[in-house]
Design an enzyme around this catalytic site. Structure first.
Site, short mmCIF file in Angstrom:
data_model
loop_
_atom_site.label_atom_id
_atom_site.label_comp_id
_atom_site.label_asym_id
_atom_site.label_seq_id
_atom_site.Cartn_x
_atom_site.Cartn_y
_atom_site.Cartn_z
CE LYS A 9 -66.16 73.35 1.02
NZ LYS A 9 -67.26 72.40 1.30
N GLY A 31 -63.73 68.49 6.52
CA GLY A 31 -63.18 67.98 5.27
C GLY A 31 -64.03 68.32 4.06
CG ASP A 32 -65.29 69.77 0.01
OD1 ASP A 32 -66.51 69.76 0.24
OD2 ASP A 32 -64.83 69.89 -1.15
CE LYS A 39 -73.98 72.08 1.54
NZ LYS A 39 -72.77 71.26 1.31
CD GLN A 41 -70.89 74.25 3.83
OE1 GLN A 41 -70.18 73.97 2.88
NE2 GLN A 41 -71.49 73.33 4.55
CG ASN A 63 -66.81 60.95 3.08
OD1 ASN A 63 -67.81 61.66 3.11
ND2 ASN A 63 -66.48 60.15 4.07
CB THR A 67 -71.92 63.53 3.04
OG1 THR A 67 -71.22 64.29 4.02
CG2 THR A 67 -72.39 64.44 1.93
CE LYS A 108 -68.71 72.17 11.17
NZ LYS A 108 -67.45 72.00 10.39
CB SER A 141 -69.94 68.92 10.89
OG SER A 141 -69.02 68.26 10.07
#
Ligand code: NDP
Ligand code: 2IT
Length: 453
Positions: A128, A167-168, A116, A113, A242, A211, A92, A385
């Site tokens: 990622k 997204g990022d 996290k 990630q 964002n 976020t 993810k 997410s």
């Protein structure tokens, strides 16, 4: 071999195997050194060779993305998906479309990630991806063509129980829509393979906000633990995408005043407070640069990037109580950190991934400023997410309030986990150590239980 010698050996190994991947090296160095108290306490991690295993992605996919622009030319970009670690759940993590993307950037993001996602307490592994495609100046049709070409390769490697991108930077609802449409066309199935989807077709309420909101919830938890609160504080925010926009929105909600935002061209300083409706209109609707904000508000100041201080950023020169770096990696330098301290800043709360340089981080840790590392403070996005994945799996859609309450609880739990772990290892309040050890321990224990794979 002592734990420190093993960490040094692994860092040398990374340099040999991943030459030039500076951001990946920076992220690994920070995580590995912070694990020393754990490694010294528990020999299982070195006995099972966990460090050597965890710094190597399980799979790295690099592919060509050829697409046709509006004038009929064939353009080519590089596509990446780094599936770093699946010890605790399906891969993810987001997709980033930005010209600066390369393998080192994607690997640093994928590595962060892993920890996290573990910290969220939810069953998601780390990944990622992205491309060096530059969405700026492209027509809507070109964005669609690129997304379709990108997904024409990526679809072979992802799936709702396998790898779920989101997204990022440069990838928001529009891009997720085009990517999802192409996945569905190729697979012939409607499944929750991406998160950040539109609310009409499987998206979760509050994912867009998550976020930024989560970052502010995290800051409030940290301040509360120090007998303080966000209410009444003056906050400097960087970025205007964002994360920054919904950080600003939640800051107002909680009685603070956000006085800045920035983009790749310049910084806005609006002492009376950023006008959120103008910011949203400029960035979310019109996709303009922040200079447009000065046309709407003549009591603000605009500092163009050419006028930034040497080795620093204008946004961190602004006096504030709390700094929310929410744009990109290494956007807060040693000079910036010194300036923040001098201006009386009490907390740096990372909304972006690794926005603080290694030198700045060392200085901050030795200062009296509080510091929330991104892998804890910005985890509300990926956590929500996962709530979207849950809703997709049960064919439900929860209300905004329901998701927001869950998000608040998750952010409180992440804070408690990082804070309590810092206490356990004798460095109360050092959330870099607390978050890294807590995230690592969960993943490493799972790897040990699953054997030498
Ligand atoms: P967006 O694309 O929405 O916004 C990015 C913002 O940062 C824009 O204002 C952009 O300016 C600026 N920016 C990007 N790259 C640079 C650069 N090299 N130099 C200067 N400014 C830059 O991205 P997000 O808000 O989603 O992401 C921001 C950060 O938060 C990233 O580090 C991301 O990895 C992290 N993050 C995002 C999550 C999410 O859910 N979206 C979750 C967790 C972390 P311009 O418009 O001029 O390019
Ligand atoms: O860095 C991140 O955590 C994200 N870009 C969000 C990842 C996700 O899967 O929602």
């Amino acid at each position: 071999m002592s734990s420190r010698e093993e960490v040094e050996r692994i860092l040398e190994y990374i340099q040999e195997c991943s030459p030039g991947q500076n951001e990946f090296y920076q992220a690994s160095e920070e995580v590995l050194f912070s694990l020393l108290p754990l490694l010294e306490n528990d020999s299982r991690y070195l006995n099972n060779n966990i460090l050597e295993r965890i710094v190597v992605p399980e799979r790295t996919i690099i592919f060509r993305v050829s697409w046709i622009n509006d004038t009929g030319e064939i353009k080519t970009n590089l596509g990446y998906r780094v599936q770093f670690n699946s010890a605790i759940g399906p891969y993810k993590g987001g997709l980033r479309f930005h010209p600066s993307v390369n393998l080192g950037i994607i690997k640093f993001l994928g590595f962060e990630q892993i920890f996290k996602n573990a910290l969220t307490g939810l069953p998601i592994g780390g990944a990622k991806g992205g491309s060096n495609f530059d969405p700026k100046g492209k027509s809507d049709n070109e964005i669609m063509k690129f997304c379709q070409a990108f997904m024409s390769e990526l679809y072979k490697h992802i799936g709702k129980n396998k790898d779920v991108p989101a997204g990022d930077i440069g990838v928001s609802a529009r891009e997720i829509g085009y990517l999802f449409g192409q996945y569905k066309r190729l697979r012939g199935e409607f499944e929750g393979v991406l998160t950040g989807k539109g609310l009409n077709w499987g998206g979760s309420k509050a994912r867009k906000e998550a976020t930024g909101y989560g970052s502010v919830y995290f800051a409030e938890n940290f301040l509360n633990a120090n007998n303080n609160t966000i209410k009444g504080k003056t906050c400097a925010v960087s970025g205007s995408g964002n994360v920054a926009i919904y950080t600003i929105e939640k800051l107002y909600d909680m009685g603070a005043t956000p006085i800045s935002c920035s983009d790749s061209r310049g910084t806005i300083y609006h002492k009376n407070g950023i006008v959120l409706s103008s910011l949203k209109e400029i960035k979310e609707v019109n996709h303009e640069t922040l200079e447009a904000y000065t046309l709407l508000h003549d009591d603000c100041e605009y500092i163009a990037i050419k006028d930034y201080p040497e080795d620093g950023h204008a946004v961190w020169q602004i006096p504030c109580d709390i700094a929310f770096p929410s744009a990109t990696q290494n956007e807060l330098t040693l000079n910036d950190a010194k300036q923040l301290l001098q201006n009386g800043c009490i907390l740096i709360n990372e909304g972006a991934n690794m926005p603080t340089t290694a030198e700045a981080l060392k200085f901050i840790q030795e200062s009296k400023m509080l510091f929330s590392p991104g892998k804890a403070a910005n985890a509300g996005g990926v956590a929500t997410s996962q709530l979207e994945m849950s809703q997709n799996a049960s064919m439900e859609q929860w209300s905004f309030e329901e998701v927001d309450i869950k998000l608040r609880t998750i952010m409180q739990d992440i804070f408690n986990t990082a804070y309590n772990t810092s206490k356990e290892f004798g460095c109360k309040g050092d959330l870099v150590t607390g978050a890294n050890i807590a995230g690592f321990r969960k993943v490493a224990d799972s790897m040990i239980e699953q054997g030498a794979i």
